[in-house]
Design an enzyme around this catalytic site. Structure first.
Site, PDB file in Angstrom:
ATOM      1  CG  HIS A   1      -3.324  -9.232   4.607  1.00 38.79           C
ATOM      2  ND1 HIS A   1      -2.859  -8.909   3.358  1.00 38.79           N
ATOM      3  CD2 HIS A   1      -4.278  -8.313   4.910  1.00 38.79           C
ATOM      4  CE1 HIS A   1      -3.508  -7.843   2.914  1.00 38.79           C
ATOM      5  NE2 HIS A   1      -4.362  -7.462   3.840  1.00 38.79           N
TER       6      HIS A   1
ATOM      7  CG  HIS B   1      -2.859  -4.094   5.022  1.00 39.13           C
ATOM      8  ND1 HIS B   1      -3.067  -3.470   3.817  1.00 39.13           N
ATOM      9  CD2 HIS B   1      -4.043  -4.598   5.392  1.00 39.13           C
ATOM     10  CE1 HIS B   1      -4.327  -3.590   3.475  1.00 39.13           C
ATOM     11  NE2 HIS B   1      -4.943  -4.274   4.405  1.00 39.13           N
TER      12      HIS B   1
ATOM     13  CG  ASP C   1      -7.818  -6.468   5.396  1.00 38.09           C
ATOM     14  OD1 ASP C   1      -6.718  -6.345   5.957  1.00 38.09           O
ATOM     15  OD2 ASP C   1      -8.018  -6.188   4.203  1.00 38.09           O
TER      16      ASP C   1
ATOM     17  CD1 TRP D   1      -1.968   2.231   1.801  1.00 32.02           C
ATOM     18  CD2 TRP D   1      -3.219   0.894   0.521  1.00 32.02           C
ATOM     19  NE1 TRP D   1      -3.125   2.896   1.547  1.00 32.02           N
ATOM     20  CE2 TRP D   1      -3.923   2.090   0.746  1.00 32.02           C
ATOM     21  CE3 TRP D   1      -3.813  -0.083  -0.271  1.00 32.02           C
ATOM     22  CZ2 TRP D   1      -5.187   2.332   0.240  1.00 32.02           C
ATOM     23  CZ3 TRP D   1      -5.071   0.156  -0.774  1.00 32.02           C
ATOM     24  CH2 TRP D   1      -5.747   1.355  -0.529  1.00 32.02           C
TER      25      TRP D   1
ATOM     26  CG  HIS E   1      -8.100  -2.904   7.240  1.00 30.40           C
ATOM     27  ND1 HIS E   1      -6.837  -2.363   7.411  1.00 30.40           N
ATOM     28  CD2 HIS E   1      -8.358  -2.853   5.914  1.00 30.40           C
ATOM     29  CE1 HIS E   1      -6.366  -1.998   6.226  1.00 30.40           C
ATOM     30  NE2 HIS E   1      -7.254  -2.276   5.310  1.00 30.40           N
TER      31      HIS E   1
END
Length: 71
Positions: A52, A48, A54, A18, A58
């Site tokens: 994974h 993250h 969430d 991200w 989140h």
């Protein structure tokens, strides 16, 4: 269902992350090739990154977490 399908992504420096988050990196801190008795490495990355889950937290400040946060 008795069969699992492993969808895990391998992590490396090319793993998408991200924008603004911590990118994956690996560094060898101690090396037998340089005289250390063992090889010791360090991994840095965001939680993250890659494959994974969430938790609702989140996306929702009041959502459930998938760990117990300490206050």
């Amino acid at each position: 269902m008795n069969q699992w399908l492993d969808i895990s992504q391998r992590l490396n420096e090319n793993t998408p992350y991200w924008p603004g988050d911590t990118q994956y990196s690996y560094r060898l801190n101690s090396s037998m090739a340089e005289g250390s008795s063992v090889n010791v490495g360090e991994i840095r990355m965001s939680t993250h990154l890659g494959t994974h889950i969430d938790a609702p937290y989140h996306f929702d400040e009041n959502g459930k977490k998938n760990h117990r946060a300490r206050s």
